[in-house]
Design an enzyme around this catalytic site. Sequence first.
Site, short mmCIF file in Angstrom:
data_model
loop_
_atom_site.label_atom_id
_atom_site.label_comp_id
_atom_site.label_asym_id
_atom_site.label_seq_id
_atom_site.Cartn_x
_atom_site.Cartn_y
_atom_site.Cartn_z
N SER A 89 0.83 -1.20 0.00
CA SER A 89 0.00 0.00 0.00
C SER A 89 0.88 1.26 0.00
O SER A 89 1.66 1.47 -0.92
CB SER A 89 -0.96 -0.05 1.20
OG SER A 89 -1.99 0.89 1.08
N HIS A 241 -7.46 -5.94 0.34
CA HIS A 241 -6.29 -5.06 0.33
C HIS A 241 -5.12 -5.62 1.14
O HIS A 241 -3.97 -5.52 0.72
CB HIS A 241 -6.69 -3.69 0.86
CG HIS A 241 -5.60 -2.66 0.74
ND1 HIS A 241 -5.04 -2.31 -0.46
CD2 HIS A 241 -4.97 -1.91 1.69
CE1 HIS A 241 -4.12 -1.38 -0.27
NE2 HIS A 241 -4.05 -1.13 1.03
#
Length: 261
Positions: A89, A241
Amino acid sequence: MGVKVYAEYCFNEKPPILLLHGFVASSYSFHKLIPLLKNDFSIITIDLPGFGRSEKSTTFTYSYKNYAKLVLACMDYFKLDTIYLAGHSMGGQISLNIALLQPERIKKLILFASSAYLKRAKKSLILSSYLPFFHLYARHEIQKNGVRETLENVIYDHSLITEELIEEYKRPINEKDFSKSLVRLLRHREGDLSPEQLQRIQKPALLLWGEQDKVVSLKIGKKLAKDLPNAKLLSYKNAGHLITEEKPNELYHEIIKFINS
């Protein structure tokens, strides 16, 4: 750089890999991947300033460029000339900044659902960050949904959300200056690298994505794979994610294939 950084490391005779976590996370993001990787690598993980067990500094400049310089300083501290670099991320975006800043020190890039194409915060919000009690607003925004709800947004399979996982992500949020460091990140964070900048990064890059990612969609991953000149994208069904939590074995096997190719 005037900030205390928490690091975990395991050195052996294997090549070094450095792992960078994402926003409001820590090195714990890799707790399932590290036991697999240590068979093949010397491992270094750091908690970026403002997160995890590192200092929640109210003087550090929380820009991607400064984070990149800090990681390079950590490499110098451990006397590492070159490394494999992996980021999740926001850690992926910092990894890209490092590869742009000092490409000669990076062998290959591994990007787990990397942040990309985000603009800088609006000027009005940056100006608001200078208000005396703005950090209290930031704390409210981070805490309003709760840690479990936040984890449910980043993990596809909710059965993987344990009490240990919740506690690890909750602990830094409760620290005194956590919200103040977040405000400084809002203030200092540049926009993500432009397509033109990405196209200058020649390092081989492996992009690993969850197909149910609600934070950085697979569409972003596909665009990033096109802009990076030497990139390969792999995606996984039934993964969100926080792909390092959901698919550690699959990621490990692809990383080994990528490193050995």
